[in-house]
Design a protein around this motif. Structure first.
Motif, mmCIF file in Angstrom:
data_model
loop_
_atom_site.group_PDB
_atom_site.id
_atom_site.type_symbol
_atom_site.label_atom_id
_atom_site.label_comp_id
_atom_site.label_asym_id
_atom_site.label_seq_id
_atom_site.Cartn_x
_atom_site.Cartn_y
_atom_site.Cartn_z
ATOM 1 N N LYS A 1 1.261 19.038 65.560
ATOM 2 C CA LYS A 1 1.533 20.226 64.751
ATOM 3 C C LYS A 1 0.936 20.063 63.353
ATOM 4 C CE LYS A 1 5.516 22.871 63.091
ATOM 5 N NZ LYS A 1 6.977 22.952 63.112
ATOM 6 N N GLY A 2 1.029 18.867 62.791
ATOM 7 C CA GLY A 2 0.469 18.608 61.462
ATOM 8 C C GLY A 2 -1.040 18.810 61.416
ATOM 9 N N THR A 3 -1.715 18.519 62.512
ATOM 10 C CA THR A 3 -3.165 18.721 62.573
ATOM 11 C C THR A 3 -3.495 20.201 62.453
ATOM 12 O OG1 THR A 3 -3.395 16.754 63.940
ATOM 13 C CG2 THR A 3 -5.246 18.299 63.942
ATOM 14 N N PHE A 4 -2.688 21.049 63.087
ATOM 15 C CA PHE A 4 -2.878 22.505 62.952
ATOM 16 C C PHE A 4 -2.876 22.881 61.479
ATOM 17 C CE2 PHE A 4 -1.245 26.730 62.178
ATOM 18 C CZ PHE A 4 -1.980 27.532 63.032
ATOM 19 N N PHE A 5 -1.890 22.341 60.746
ATOM 20 C CA PHE A 5 -1.748 22.703 59.330
ATOM 21 C C PHE A 5 -2.869 22.135 58.459
ATOM 22 C CE2 PHE A 5 2.738 23.177 60.750
ATOM 23 C CZ PHE A 5 2.819 24.551 60.547
ATOM 24 N N ASN A 6 -3.619 21.171 58.952
ATOM 25 C CA ASN A 6 -4.801 20.701 58.220
ATOM 26 C C ASN A 6 -5.896 21.768 58.206
ATOM 27 O OD1 ASN A 6 -3.738 18.172 57.621
ATOM 28 N ND2 ASN A 6 -4.584 17.246 59.466
ATOM 29 N N TYR A 7 -5.862 22.663 59.185
ATOM 30 C CA TYR A 7 -6.903 23.682 59.333
ATOM 31 C C TYR A 7 -6.433 25.085 58.943
ATOM 32 C CZ TYR A 7 -9.503 20.027 61.609
ATOM 33 O OH TYR A 7 -10.168 18.855 61.850
ATOM 34 N N PHE A 8 -5.173 25.367 59.195
ATOM 35 C CA PHE A 8 -4.595 26.674 58.881
ATOM 36 C C PHE A 8 -3.224 26.462 58.248
ATOM 37 C CE2 PHE A 8 -7.365 27.362 62.569
ATOM 38 C CZ PHE A 8 -8.180 28.382 62.097
ATOM 39 N N PRO A 9 -3.021 26.919 57.004
ATOM 40 C CA PRO A 9 -1.736 26.694 56.330
ATOM 41 C C PRO A 9 -0.548 27.332 57.044
ATOM 42 C CG PRO A 9 -3.384 27.506 54.775
ATOM 43 C CD PRO A 9 -3.998 27.569 56.135
ATOM 44 N N LYS A 10 -0.784 28.467 57.707
ATOM 45 C CA LYS A 10 0.256 29.177 58.464
ATOM 46 C C LYS A 10 -0.405 29.841 59.663
ATOM 47 C CE LYS A 10 1.420 31.741 54.831
ATOM 48 N NZ LYS A 10 2.092 32.734 53.997
ATOM 49 N N VAL B 1 4.097 33.527 69.964
ATOM 50 C CA VAL B 1 3.336 32.274 69.917
ATOM 51 C C VAL B 1 3.720 31.514 68.652
ATOM 52 C CG1 VAL B 1 1.033 31.252 69.779
ATOM 53 C CG2 VAL B 1 1.410 33.266 71.211
ATOM 54 N N THR B 2 4.090 30.270 68.834
ATOM 55 C CA THR B 2 4.459 29.421 67.704
ATOM 56 C C THR B 2 3.321 28.440 67.396
ATOM 57 O OG1 THR B 2 5.447 27.741 69.124
ATOM 58 C CG2 THR B 2 6.908 29.524 68.351
ATOM 59 N N VAL B 3 3.390 27.851 66.232
ATOM 60 C CA VAL B 3 2.428 26.812 65.875
ATOM 61 C C VAL B 3 2.547 25.649 66.857
ATOM 62 C CG1 VAL B 3 1.806 25.102 64.106
ATOM 63 C CG2 VAL B 3 2.298 27.465 63.449
ATOM 64 N N GLU B 4 3.768 25.345 67.278
ATOM 65 C CA GLU B 4 3.985 24.274 68.250
ATOM 66 C C GLU B 4 3.255 24.562 69.559
ATOM 67 O OE1 GLU B 4 6.487 25.808 66.581
ATOM 68 O OE2 GLU B 4 7.331 24.195 65.360
ATOM 69 N N LYS B 5 3.314 25.824 69.999
ATOM 70 C CA LYS B 5 2.640 26.223 71.240
ATOM 71 C C LYS B 5 1.126 26.086 71.090
ATOM 72 C CE LYS B 5 2.223 28.328 75.283
ATOM 73 N NZ LYS B 5 2.331 27.515 76.491
ATOM 74 N N ILE B 6 0.600 26.511 69.955
ATOM 75 C CA ILE B 6 -0.841 26.401 69.707
ATOM 76 C C ILE B 6 -1.256 24.938 69.709
ATOM 77 C CG2 ILE B 6 -2.694 26.796 68.034
ATOM 78 C CD1 ILE B 6 -1.035 29.296 67.093
ATOM 79 N N ALA B 7 -0.509 24.128 68.959
ATOM 80 C CA ALA B 7 -0.842 22.706 68.841
ATOM 81 C C ALA B 7 -0.800 22.018 70.202
ATOM 82 C CB ALA B 7 0.110 22.019 67.865
ATOM 83 N N SER B 8 0.254 22.256 70.972
ATOM 84 C CA SER B 8 0.349 21.593 72.282
ATOM 85 C C SER B 8 -0.754 22.072 73.228
ATOM 86 C CB SER B 8 1.732 21.796 72.901
ATOM 87 O OG SER B 8 1.943 23.146 73.255
ATOM 88 N N SER B 9 -1.114 23.347 73.148
ATOM 89 C CA SER B 9 -2.194 23.865 73.989
ATOM 90 C C SER B 9 -3.544 23.258 73.618
ATOM 91 C CB SER B 9 -2.282 25.391 73.878
ATOM 92 O OG SER B 9 -1.116 25.994 74.388
ATOM 93 N N CYS B 10 -3.694 22.867 72.364
ATOM 94 C CA CYS B 10 -4.937 22.234 71.898
ATOM 95 C C CYS B 10 -4.911 20.723 72.083
ATOM 96 C CB CYS B 10 -5.161 22.526 70.410
ATOM 97 S SG CYS B 10 -5.583 24.228 70.055
ATOM 98 N N GLY B 11 -3.744 20.198 72.404
ATOM 99 C CA GLY B 11 -3.615 18.748 72.534
ATOM 100 C C GLY B 11 -3.652 18.035 71.194
ATOM 101 N N ILE B 12 -3.114 18.687 70.176
ATOM 102 C CA ILE B 12 -3.087 18.101 68.839
ATOM 103 C C ILE B 12 -1.654 18.105 68.314
ATOM 104 C CG2 ILE B 12 -5.456 18.779 68.257
ATOM 105 C CD1 ILE B 12 -4.243 21.159 66.662
#
Length: 159
Positions: free
Chosen positions: A43-52, A30-41
């Motif tokens: 990738k940068g938004t992911f990093f606002n909440y979790f650094p890695k 699972v990549t950050v890209e996969k998480i972000a796309s699954s959340c509809g956000i």
């Protein structure tokens, strides 16, 4: 205040989506890209909440510490030996239900603790130390161990 609630909700959404993806595809797949796309956000938004990506696991670890506090309070009126048994029984149940994720979480917690980025292990130790100190004060256990530094040894000595 409404914006703070939305931020909390989005963090929870990212967290639960990540956990779902980790369970479904395996953590390493699972990549950050996969998480972000699954959340509809983005990738940068992911990093606002979790650094890695690893910090999602650390967040899981900290939520387990919150659960530990709840369980500790749940059994506050039970004799100490039984209380510790109940606490470990509940933690073991959670572990068995989510063993793969919790192994990863523990691994990441230890790795982060070595980098001094996480307090999850310290929080667990502090909780257990507090229980043992309480029991020593109430004279419900008798142990020669200093619970501040040897809480796990003290727990073992109870039985």
């Amino acid at each position: 205040m409404l914006q703070e609630e939305r931020k909390k909700e989005l963090k929870k959404q990212i967290f639960f989506t990540s956990i779902k993806l980790f369970k479904e595809y395996g953590y390493d797949n699972v990549t950050v890209e996969k998480i972000a796309s699954s959340c509809g956000i983005a990738k940068g938004t992911f990093f606002n909440y979790f650094p890695k990506k690893e910090h999602v696991l650390l967040y899981l670890g900290s939520s387990q510490n919150e659960y530990l506090q709840e369980v500790t309070q749940k059994y506050k009126d039970v004799k100490m030996k039984q209380r510790i048994l109940f606490i470990f029984k509940e933690l073991l149940f959670i572990y068995l239900e989510n063993s793969d994720l919790l192994k990863l979480t523990l691994s990441e917690t230890i790795r982060s603790a070595l980098k001094d980025e996480s307090r999850n292990i310290d929080l667990f130790k502090e909780t257990m130390t507090t229980l043992i100190e309480e029991a020593k004060i109430n004279k419900t256990i008798n142990t020669r161990f200093d619970s501040k530094y040897n809480c796990l040894c003290s727990c073992r000595n109870l039985f």
